[in-house]
Scaffold this motif. Structure first.
Motif, PDB file in Angstrom:
ATOM      1  N   GLU A  45       0.859  -1.374  -0.026  1.00  0.00           N
ATOM      2  CA  GLU A  45       0.006  -0.231   0.306  1.00  0.00           C
ATOM      3  C   GLU A  45       0.816   1.339   0.091  1.00  0.00           C
ATOM      4  O   GLU A  45       0.523   2.199  -0.674  1.00  0.00           O
ATOM      5  CB  GLU A  45      -1.111   0.118   1.164  1.00  0.00           C
ATOM      6  CG  GLU A  45      -1.734   1.095   1.274  1.00  0.00           C
ATOM      7  CD  GLU A  45      -2.748   1.045   2.523  1.00  0.00           C
ATOM      8  OE1 GLU A  45      -3.372   2.197   2.953  1.00  0.00           O
ATOM      9  OE2 GLU A  45      -3.397  -0.001   2.698  1.00  0.00           O
ATOM     10  N   LYS A  46       1.910   1.251   0.822  1.00  0.00           N
ATOM     11  CA  LYS A  46       2.730   2.457   0.887  1.00  0.00           C
ATOM     12  C   LYS A  46       3.620   2.488  -0.414  1.00  0.00           C
ATOM     13  O   LYS A  46       3.381   3.524  -1.051  1.00  0.00           O
ATOM     14  CB  LYS A  46       3.772   2.189   1.970  1.00  0.00           C
ATOM     15  CG  LYS A  46       3.341   2.267   3.296  1.00  0.00           C
ATOM     16  CD  LYS A  46       4.217   2.249   4.264  1.00  0.00           C
ATOM     17  CE  LYS A  46       3.772   2.314   5.583  1.00  0.00           C
ATOM     18  NZ  LYS A  46       4.618   2.371   6.678  1.00  0.00           N
ATOM     19  N   LEU A  47       4.023   1.596  -1.269  1.00  0.00           N
ATOM     20  CA  LEU A  47       4.540   1.728  -2.533  1.00  0.00           C
ATOM     21  C   LEU A  47       3.665   2.258  -3.582  1.00  0.00           C
ATOM     22  O   LEU A  47       4.149   2.851  -4.487  1.00  0.00           O
ATOM     23  CB  LEU A  47       5.031   0.402  -3.024  1.00  0.00           C
ATOM     24  CG  LEU A  47       6.199  -0.070  -1.939  1.00  0.00           C
ATOM     25  CD1 LEU A  47       6.851  -1.439  -2.414  1.00  0.00           C
ATOM     26  CD2 LEU A  47       7.501   0.946  -1.774  1.00  0.00           C
ATOM     27  N   MET A  48       2.366   1.735  -3.442  1.00  0.00           N
ATOM     28  CA  MET A  48       1.223   2.018  -4.403  1.00  0.00           C
ATOM     29  C   MET A  48       1.255   3.611  -4.275  1.00  0.00           C
ATOM     30  O   MET A  48       1.019   4.391  -5.145  1.00  0.00           O
ATOM     31  CB  MET A  48      -0.073   1.461  -4.062  1.00  0.00           C
ATOM     32  CG  MET A  48      -0.241   0.216  -4.773  1.00  0.00           C
ATOM     33  SD  MET A  48      -0.361   0.144  -6.605  1.00  0.00           S
ATOM     34  CE  MET A  48      -1.795   1.102  -6.611  1.00  0.00           C
ATOM     35  N   LYS A  49       0.926   4.121  -2.924  1.00  0.00           N
ATOM     36  CA  LYS A  49       1.007   5.603  -2.881  1.00  0.00           C
ATOM     37  C   LYS A  49       1.980   6.281  -3.259  1.00  0.00           C
ATOM     38  O   LYS A  49       1.973   7.534  -3.805  1.00  0.00           O
ATOM     39  CB  LYS A  49       0.520   5.892  -1.547  1.00  0.00           C
ATOM     40  CG  LYS A  49      -0.804   5.287  -0.995  1.00  0.00           C
ATOM     41  CD  LYS A  49      -0.956   6.006   0.671  1.00  0.00           C
ATOM     42  CE  LYS A  49      -2.412   5.135   1.156  1.00  0.00           C
ATOM     43  NZ  LYS A  49      -2.330   5.570   2.654  1.00  0.00           N
ATOM     44  N   LEU A  50       3.223   5.898  -3.148  1.00  0.00           N
ATOM     45  CA  LEU A  50       4.516   6.431  -3.482  1.00  0.00           C
ATOM     46  C   LEU A  50       4.394   6.623  -4.866  1.00  0.00           C
ATOM     47  O   LEU A  50       4.993   7.654  -5.434  1.00  0.00           O
ATOM     48  CB  LEU A  50       5.853   5.814  -2.870  1.00  0.00           C
ATOM     49  CG  LEU A  50       7.173   6.283  -3.213  1.00  0.00           C
ATOM     50  CD1 LEU A  50       7.363   7.639  -2.747  1.00  0.00           C
ATOM     51  CD2 LEU A  50       8.056   5.333  -2.909  1.00  0.00           C
ATOM     52  N   SER A  51       4.253   5.560  -5.627  1.00  0.00           N
ATOM     53  CA  SER A  51       4.326   5.354  -6.937  1.00  0.00           C
ATOM     54  C   SER A  51       3.167   6.262  -7.585  1.00  0.00           C
ATOM     55  O   SER A  51       3.490   7.028  -8.749  1.00  0.00           O
ATOM     56  CB  SER A  51       3.892   4.054  -7.666  1.00  0.00           C
ATOM     57  OG  SER A  51       5.000   3.009  -7.100  1.00  0.00           O
ATOM     58  N   TYR A  52       2.235   6.254  -7.180  1.00  0.00           N
ATOM     59  CA  TYR A  52       1.023   7.083  -7.273  1.00  0.00           C
ATOM     60  C   TYR A  52       1.364   8.569  -7.470  1.00  0.00           C
ATOM     61  O   TYR A  52       1.007   9.254  -8.403  1.00  0.00           O
ATOM     62  CB  TYR A  52      -0.446   7.125  -6.768  1.00  0.00           C
ATOM     63  CG  TYR A  52      -1.276   7.816  -7.418  1.00  0.00           C
ATOM     64  CD1 TYR A  52      -2.239   7.743  -8.403  1.00  0.00           C
ATOM     65  CD2 TYR A  52      -1.575   9.028  -6.593  1.00  0.00           C
ATOM     66  CE1 TYR A  52      -3.101   8.630  -8.908  1.00  0.00           C
ATOM     67  CE2 TYR A  52      -2.650   9.786  -7.051  1.00  0.00           C
ATOM     68  CZ  TYR A  52      -3.414   9.768  -7.949  1.00  0.00           C
ATOM     69  OH  TYR A  52      -4.339  10.716  -8.640  1.00  0.00           O
ATOM     70  N   ASN A  53       2.050   8.885  -6.660  1.00  0.00           N
ATOM     71  CA  ASN A  53       2.417  10.405  -6.143  1.00  0.00           C
ATOM     72  C   ASN A  53       3.446  10.845  -7.357  1.00  0.00           C
ATOM     73  O   ASN A  53       3.506  11.916  -7.669  1.00  0.00           O
ATOM     74  CB  ASN A  53       3.321  10.568  -4.853  1.00  0.00           C
ATOM     75  CG  ASN A  53       3.257  11.912  -4.346  1.00  0.00           C
ATOM     76  OD1 ASN A  53       2.870  12.825  -4.979  1.00  0.00           O
ATOM     77  ND2 ASN A  53       4.118  11.957  -3.295  1.00  0.00           N
TER      78      ASN A  53
END
Length: 158
Positions: A6-14
């Motif tokens: 989930e954290k990597l998803m948010k980072l990637s989306y950012n």
């Protein structure tokens, strides 16, 4: 995947501003982790290593000529869980979070990445420095400038 997905998803989306691309990037990161499984004992900080891989893959995707950068859904905090609030307070809070997310996404990438890592991922200056391979003082300067730009953006849109 359970710990960092989930954290990597948010980072990637950012970085990409596209949930589909973010999913693809995280999947690539997980494949890389699987391939490097036998070398995990050589990695000093797994968290910094996996964040570095994610950031590098995001930057590679953004540099590719195939990508057309389109601002998509700016709901950066869609996965966060809200506390037990009244429906009215929940709507107000969601609106404020969406507004903040939209403003963060308006920042240039060098400011957006330090804001994301510091506030959303709750990493220390030293951890961010290690991940981005940038001097800690530069991180502090970028955070300060990002806060000023973010404040200006928020005031302009209110």
């Amino acid at each position: 995947m359970n710990q960092y997905g989930e954290k990597l998803m948010k980072l990637s989306y950012n970085y990409t501003k596209d949930w589909g691309l973010a999913e693809d990037i995280v999947q690539d990161v997980m494949v890389t982790c699987y391939k490097e499984y036998e070398n995990l004992d050589k990695i000093v900080s797994f968290k910094a290593w996996i964040y570095r891989i994610t950031i590098n893959k995001c930057k590679d995707v953004l540099k590719s000529s195939i990508i057309k950068r389109v601002i998509a859904d700016s709901n950066l905090l869609a996965f966060t869980k809200s506390s037990e609030l009244t429906p009215e307070m929940t709507i107000m809070k969601r609106s404020e979070e969406e507004f903040l997310s939209a403003c963060v996404l308006e920042l240039s990438i060098k400011y957006r990445e330090v804001i994301t890592l510091f506030y959303y991922e709750e990493l220390s200056i030293e951890e961010i420095s290690e991940i981005l391979k940038i001097n800690p003082n530069t991180i502090k300067t970028r955070l300060s400038r990002a806060r000023i730009k973010l404040k200006s953006l928020m005031e302009r849109w209110r």
